[in-house]
Design an enzyme around this catalytic site. Structure first.
Site, PDB file in Angstrom:
ATOM      1  N   LYS A  74       0.837  -1.198   0.000  1.00 17.97           N
ATOM      2  CA  LYS A  74       0.000   0.000   0.000  1.00 17.97           C
ATOM      3  C   LYS A  74       0.872   1.249   0.000  1.00 17.97           C
ATOM      4  O   LYS A  74       2.011   1.210   0.448  1.00 17.97           O
ATOM      5  CB  LYS A  74      -0.862   0.024   1.277  1.00 17.97           C
ATOM      6  CG  LYS A  74      -1.993  -0.980   1.312  1.00 17.97           C
ATOM      7  CD  LYS A  74      -2.776  -0.852   2.618  1.00 17.97           C
ATOM      8  CE  LYS A  74      -3.904  -1.875   2.688  1.00 17.97           C
ATOM      9  NZ  LYS A  74      -4.964  -1.679   1.690  1.00 17.97           N
ATOM     10  N   ARG A 113     -10.187 -11.667   2.277  1.00 16.05           N
ATOM     11  CA  ARG A 113     -11.038 -12.748   1.773  1.00 16.05           C
ATOM     12  C   ARG A 113     -10.336 -14.096   1.866  1.00 16.05           C
ATOM     13  O   ARG A 113     -10.976 -15.138   2.046  1.00 16.05           O
ATOM     14  CB  ARG A 113     -11.482 -12.418   0.328  1.00 16.05           C
ATOM     15  CG  ARG A 113     -10.360 -12.290  -0.661  1.00 16.05           C
ATOM     16  CD  ARG A 113     -10.755 -11.517  -1.919  1.00 16.05           C
ATOM     17  NE  ARG A 113     -10.821 -10.076  -1.683  1.00 16.05           N
ATOM     18  CZ  ARG A 113     -11.172  -9.180  -2.616  1.00 16.05           C
ATOM     19  NH1 ARG A 113     -11.501  -9.574  -3.835  1.00 16.05           N
ATOM     20  NH2 ARG A 113     -11.192  -7.903  -2.321  1.00 16.05           N
TER      21      ARG A 113
HETATM   22  N1  BES Z   1      -8.047  -3.793   4.567  1.00 16.79           N
HETATM   23  C1  BES Z   1      -8.246  -3.397   3.225  1.00 16.79           C
HETATM   24  C2  BES Z   1      -9.571  -2.644   3.012  1.00 16.79           C
HETATM   25  C3  BES Z   1      -9.700  -1.311   3.722  1.00 16.79           C
HETATM   26  C4  BES Z   1      -9.410  -0.143   3.061  1.00 16.79           C
HETATM   27  C5  BES Z   1     -10.160  -1.248   5.013  1.00 16.79           C
HETATM   28  C6  BES Z   1      -9.561   1.073   3.698  1.00 16.79           C
HETATM   29  C7  BES Z   1     -10.317  -0.040   5.649  1.00 16.79           C
HETATM   30  C8  BES Z   1     -10.015   1.128   4.991  1.00 16.79           C
HETATM   31  C9  BES Z   1      -8.248  -4.614   2.333  1.00 16.79           C
HETATM   32  O1  BES Z   1      -7.427  -5.647   2.732  1.00 16.79           O
HETATM   33  C10 BES Z   1      -7.741  -4.171   0.997  1.00 16.79           C
HETATM   34  O2  BES Z   1      -6.609  -3.790   0.917  1.00 16.79           O
HETATM   35  N2  BES Z   1      -8.614  -4.240  -0.018  1.00 16.79           N
HETATM   36  C11 BES Z   1      -8.246  -3.823  -1.326  1.00 16.79           C
HETATM   37  C12 BES Z   1      -8.777  -4.857  -2.294  1.00 16.79           C
HETATM   38  C13 BES Z   1      -8.267  -4.703  -3.703  1.00 16.79           C
HETATM   39  C14 BES Z   1      -6.781  -4.999  -3.750  1.00 16.79           C
HETATM   40  C15 BES Z   1      -9.022  -5.655  -4.591  1.00 16.79           C
HETATM   41  C16 BES Z   1      -8.891  -2.469  -1.589  1.00 16.79           C
HETATM   42  O3  BES Z   1      -9.997  -2.228  -1.110  1.00 16.79           O
HETATM   43  O4  BES Z   1      -8.259  -1.641  -2.224  1.00 16.79           O
HETATM   44 MN    MN Z   2      -5.452  -5.444   2.053  1.00 13.50          MN
END
Ligand code: BES
Ligand code: MN
Ligand code: ZN
Length: 505
Positions: free
Chosen positions: A282, A356
């Site tokens: 990230k 997931r």
């Molecule tokens: N933990 C994150 C989702 C999240 C984002 C929670 C902001 C709280 C605040 C999750 O693991 C994630 O990174 N999801 C990705 C999925 C994508 C790579 C398909 C996302 O939402 O960008």
């Molecule tokens: Mn994630």
């Protein structure tokens, strides 16, 4: 904060909150005080804009003729329209105001809300609940007090005619509040303090309430074939854990209750104690938020504190997949193919879509071992749910209309609203993979839905299941009634209500 209930004898020390209905109608103690002070309350209302509307407060400092430090007039609007939740908001507003002005001792008179003492006592219980929910602070790492530091309210005495009834109403609510506070603590703690094993340790405190707490380590999960969960944690120096909670408050062991033929109701939580994204890392900005990527697990643990605390007559199982998602030489790579406990294979195209993967094995485990009558999972699963619903509603996905309706009703009742989004074949196709049974991302479209479709592939078709995407509601940057900013505990009150209404005997 200590909360007590006592008979209506107006105290002369500290702050005193009294209730005023719409059109400046002084109720019970407010009327008594107005007479005792030669009409000071009436004059103060006239001199200000105070009308007695809901959410209105009027603070009279050092009122003439009284020894109290202040009188707080609290507007109710129409007392006949007041629900439990409105009284909670009033309790919350009183505490929030008094914390802001540095009062440490206060009383709130909840008398004669239209004459029915029993209803007034229940209102007193709900006011106390709102006060309790509001009185949360996470300040354990603050070692220095600022010069303008105000002491928080230490003691609140709620004055009501039927104290026994007020205490009866408040007792279980207070236990639910304890669960909410535990969840807030867990999501607020940084990731150097809360990691899989330390989170298990925190959950073990629930053993004192009669909750069975177990944890599986990496060796046991390998034996069970949990390749999806283990792949996420393999880059971390912290060992992954599967936390299993069991509360059985039904009188006849696993039998009885409204849970079908002894089958328990199950709650499954995403417990990513820190989500860097892994190799699909990230951006730096805002990454600190990912300390609360264990929010789903935090809710499950807080819920069990609430259920056990109030001795709910339910058989409930909680399963939380606890992992840290880190990039390292041992980390999972984009393109890796893992085999889940269900036997289905997954092509991991983005290591940041890790929640997931963790849930896939946790969901399969709970069905395999406990055959639950219904499953609700909670996860801070997608950023896309924040785009769709903002910070007001959690996303709800379900294969069962009845369960979805129950969750929607419970959420509205407790002020933790959820909004249902669709599932369907066409969305499901988006996660088909060329190399394996599925891939862990779709395209950009409908990101929260394709994530839910992924989870549904791990639900045995007959099991009623609902998924709550709580990414938008787990943390709040602004205060709301009964919810100070920071970790919200969103989900604990909702699921406690679901259990109370539908799964208790
Ligand atoms: N933990 C994150 C989702 C999240 C984002 C929670 C902001 C709280 C605040 C999750 O693991 C994630 O990174 N999801 C990705 C999925 C994508 C790579 C398909 C996302 O939402 O960008
Ligand atoms: Mn994630
Ligand atoms: Zn995540």
């Amino acid at each position: 904060m200590k909360i007590t209930f006592s008979a209506v004898r107006l105290p002369t020390r500290g702050a005193l909150a009294v209730l005023v209905a719409a059109d400046r109608k002084l109720l019970g103690s407010a009327k008594t005080l107005d007479k005792a002070t030669g009409g000071a309350l009436t004059r103060a209302m006239k001199a200000s804009d105070f009308q007695g509307k809901k959410d209105e407060l009027l603070d009279l400092v050092a009122p003439w003729g009284l020894d109290n430090s202040r009188l707080l007039l609290v507007g109710l609007g129409d007392p006949k329209k007041l629900k439990g939740r409105d009284m909670q908001a009033i309790g919350s507003a009183i505490v929030s105001h008094l914390n802001g002005v540095g009062e440490t001792l206060a009383s709130a008179a909840v008398d004669s809300l239209g004459g029915n003492t029993k209803a007034a006592a229940a209102s007193a219980g709900h006011l106390a609940y709102g006060a309790r929910l509001q009185s949360y602070r996470f300040d354990r790492y603050k070692t220095k007090k600022k010069p303008d530091h105000k002491k928080p309210l230490e003691k609140l005495s709620v004055l009501t005619e039927d104290t026994a009834e007020a205490r009866r109403v408040f007792a279980p609510l207070d236990k639910v509040a304890a669960g909410v506070h535990l969840t807030r603590d867990l999501v607020s703690e940084p990731a150097n303090v809360i990691y899989p094993k330390s989170l298990v340790q925190r959950a073990k405190a629930l053993q004192g309430l009669g909750v069975k707490v177990r944890a599986l380590g990496v060796a046991e999960m390998k034996k069970l074939g949990m390749g999806a969960l283990l792949g996420v944690g393999q880059g971390s120096a912290r060992e992954s854990q599967l936390l299993v909670l069991e509360w059985n408050g039904t009188s006849s062991g696993t039998r009885g209750g409204r849970s079908q033929a002894g089958r328990p109701v199950a709650f499954v939580g995403k417990g990513v104690t820190f989500d860097t994204g892994g190799i699909s890392i990230k951006p730096a900005s805002g990454m600190e938020d990912m300390k609360w990527d264990m929010g789903g697990a935090g809710v499950v643990i807080g819920l069990f504190q609430a259920l056990a605390g109030r001795k709910a007559k339910v058989h409930a199982i909680g399963v939380c997949g606890l992992v840290e998602n880190m990039p390292s030489g041992a980390a999972q790579r984009p393109g890796d193919i893992v085999t889940s406990m269900s036997g289905q294979t997954i092509e991991v195209l983005n290591t940041d879509a890790e929640g997931r993967l963790v849930l896939a094995d946790a969901l399969w485990y709970v069905q395999d071992k406990y055959r639950p009558t219904a499953i609700v999972d909670l996860a801070t699963l997608t950023g896309a749910i924040i785009v769709a619903l903002g910070h007001e509603h959690a996303g709800l996905f379900s294969n069962n209309d009845e369960l979805a309706a129950r969750l929607t009703e419970a959420g509205t009742a407790v002020g933790e609203p959820v909004w249902r989004l669709p599932l369907g074949q066409a969305y499901d196709k988006a996660i088909d993979s060329d190399a394996a049974d599925m891939k862990n991302i779709g395209n950009r479209a409908g990101g929260s839905i394709t994530a839910a479709q992924f989870l549904q592939r791990f639900i045995k078709d007959d099991t009623p299941w609902a998924h709550l995407d709580i990414a938008g509601v787990t943390w709040s940057s602004k205060a709301k009634p009964t919810v100070p900013k920071g970790g919200t505990g969103f989900g604990v009150r909702l699921l406690d209500r679901l259990v109370k209404e539908h799964y208790e005997s």
